[in-house]
Design a protein around this motif. Structure first.
Motif, PDB file in Angstrom:
ATOM      1  N   LYS A 196      -4.254 -11.910   1.559  1.00 37.09           N
ATOM      2  CA  LYS A 196      -4.292 -12.263   0.140  1.00 37.09           C
ATOM      3  C   LYS A 196      -4.244 -11.001  -0.729  1.00 37.09           C
ATOM      4  N   LYS A 197      -5.025  -9.977  -0.344  1.00 35.23           N
ATOM      5  CA  LYS A 197      -5.033  -8.739  -1.098  1.00 35.23           C
ATOM      6  C   LYS A 197      -3.672  -8.042  -1.019  1.00 35.23           C
ATOM      7  N   ALA A 198      -3.074  -8.098   0.194  1.00 35.25           N
ATOM      8  CA  ALA A 198      -1.750  -7.509   0.366  1.00 35.25           C
ATOM      9  C   ALA A 198      -0.742  -8.217  -0.524  1.00 35.25           C
ATOM     10  N   LEU A 200      -1.206  -7.165  -4.146  1.00 36.69           N
ATOM     11  CA  LEU A 200      -0.685  -5.814  -4.377  1.00 36.69           C
ATOM     12  C   LEU A 200       0.840  -5.794  -4.391  1.00 36.69           C
ATOM     13  N   LEU A 201       1.454  -6.570  -3.517  1.00 33.75           N
ATOM     14  CA  LEU A 201       2.908  -6.603  -3.473  1.00 33.75           C
ATOM     15  C   LEU A 201       3.500  -7.254  -4.724  1.00 33.75           C
ATOM     16  N   ILE A 202       2.836  -8.251  -5.263  1.00 32.95           N
ATOM     17  CA  ILE A 202       3.324  -8.897  -6.478  1.00 32.95           C
ATOM     18  C   ILE A 202       3.360  -7.886  -7.637  1.00 32.95           C
ATOM     19  N   ARG A 226       2.431 -10.426  10.516  1.00 28.21           N
ATOM     20  CA  ARG A 226       1.753  -9.991   9.290  1.00 28.21           C
ATOM     21  C   ARG A 226       2.500 -10.509   8.068  1.00 28.21           C
ATOM     22  N   VAL A 227       3.812 -10.492   8.131  1.00 30.68           N
ATOM     23  CA  VAL A 227       4.610 -10.999   7.016  1.00 30.68           C
ATOM     24  C   VAL A 227       4.354 -12.484   6.828  1.00 30.68           C
ATOM     25  N   LYS A 228       4.266 -13.244   7.947  1.00 35.84           N
ATOM     26  CA  LYS A 228       4.023 -14.694   7.860  1.00 35.84           C
ATOM     27  C   LYS A 228       2.687 -14.983   7.199  1.00 35.84           C
ATOM     28  N   ALA A 288      -0.099 -16.832   2.225  1.00 38.78           N
ATOM     29  CA  ALA A 288      -1.124 -16.616   1.208  1.00 38.78           C
ATOM     30  C   ALA A 288      -0.623 -16.965  -0.189  1.00 38.78           C
ATOM     31  N   CYS A 289       0.685 -17.173  -0.364  1.00 36.78           N
ATOM     32  CA  CYS A 289       1.249 -17.542  -1.669  1.00 36.78           C
ATOM     33  C   CYS A 289       1.021 -19.033  -1.881  1.00 36.78           C
TER      34      CYS A 289
END
Length: 218
Positions: free
Chosen positions: A151-153, A156-158, A176-178, A183-184
């Protein structure tokens, strides 16, 4: 004796009458006048001025200039040689100065080229160092995104540019990508991750079966 006297008296009268007739003739023809009589009287008395004697010698010509002596000729020759020597020396000094100026210009141009080359080399090394630093920072950033909460990742990416976020996702493990995709949850997040996944498909980067969340933009 008386006869001689009478003869002399007769001759005197004849001379007087002859002189008077001659004088009358001269006066009548204009050959004798009062001025000429005065001049005759001055001549008889010795008062008439004598004519000035004509110059018997012609006027003297200017003397020719004296010929220069040997010493003068030698001095003039030495002076000429000195002038020629000074002129030649001045010409040589001018040529030397011109050559020196050209050499200085060449040296300055060469030094400027060296400075420019060093400047370019410095910029290239600086750019390379910055790229290496960025790569090192990017590797550390990937390692950090691989360990933090999905969720934190995602949050941060957004906040990143979509191209940067897509690049980071291409370097992460598929699992990790999945988890970041899962989380979106909100429509905005799903629309964002859908665009990211579309970029990965356009870039022909495999996502290891990662599917976008339901309702994500395709």
């Amino acid at each position: 004796m008386r006869r001689v006297y009478h003869l002399l008296a007769l001759l005197g009268l004849i001379f007087l009458f002859a002189a008077g007739g001659m004088a009358g003739f001269l006066f009548s023809t204009g050959r004798l006048n009062a001025e000429r009589l005065g001049q005759i009287g001055q001549v008889l008395r010795g008062e008439y001025p004598r004519p000035v004697a004509a110059a018997t010698q012609p006027a003297s010509r200017p003397a020719p200039p004296p010929m220069p002596s040997r010493a003068e000729i030698a001095r003039l020759q030495a002076q000429k040689e000195l002038i020629e020597l000074l002129s030649e020396r001045a010409r040589q000094e001018l040529d030397q100065r011109r050559a020196l100026n050209q050499q200085i210009q060449l040296d300055v141009t060469r030094k400027l080229e060296q400075i420019e080359a060093r400047g370019r080399q410095f910029q290239e090394e600086k750019k390379k160092t910055a790229e290496q630093a960025n790569m090192g920072g990017f590797e550390k950033e990937l390692e950090w995104f691989s360990t933090i909460d999905p969720k934190k990742a995602k949050d941060l990416l957004i906040g990143r540019k979509e191209a940067d976020a897509a690049l980071i996702l291409t370097r992460l493990e598929p699992n990790r990508v999945k988890r970041i995709v899962d989380a979106c949850k909100t429509p905005e997040e799903m629309s964002w991750i859908g665009r990211i996944l579309n970029q990965l498909h356009v870039m022909e980067i495999p996502t290891a079966g990662v599917e976008g969340p339901a309702g994500a933009a395709k």
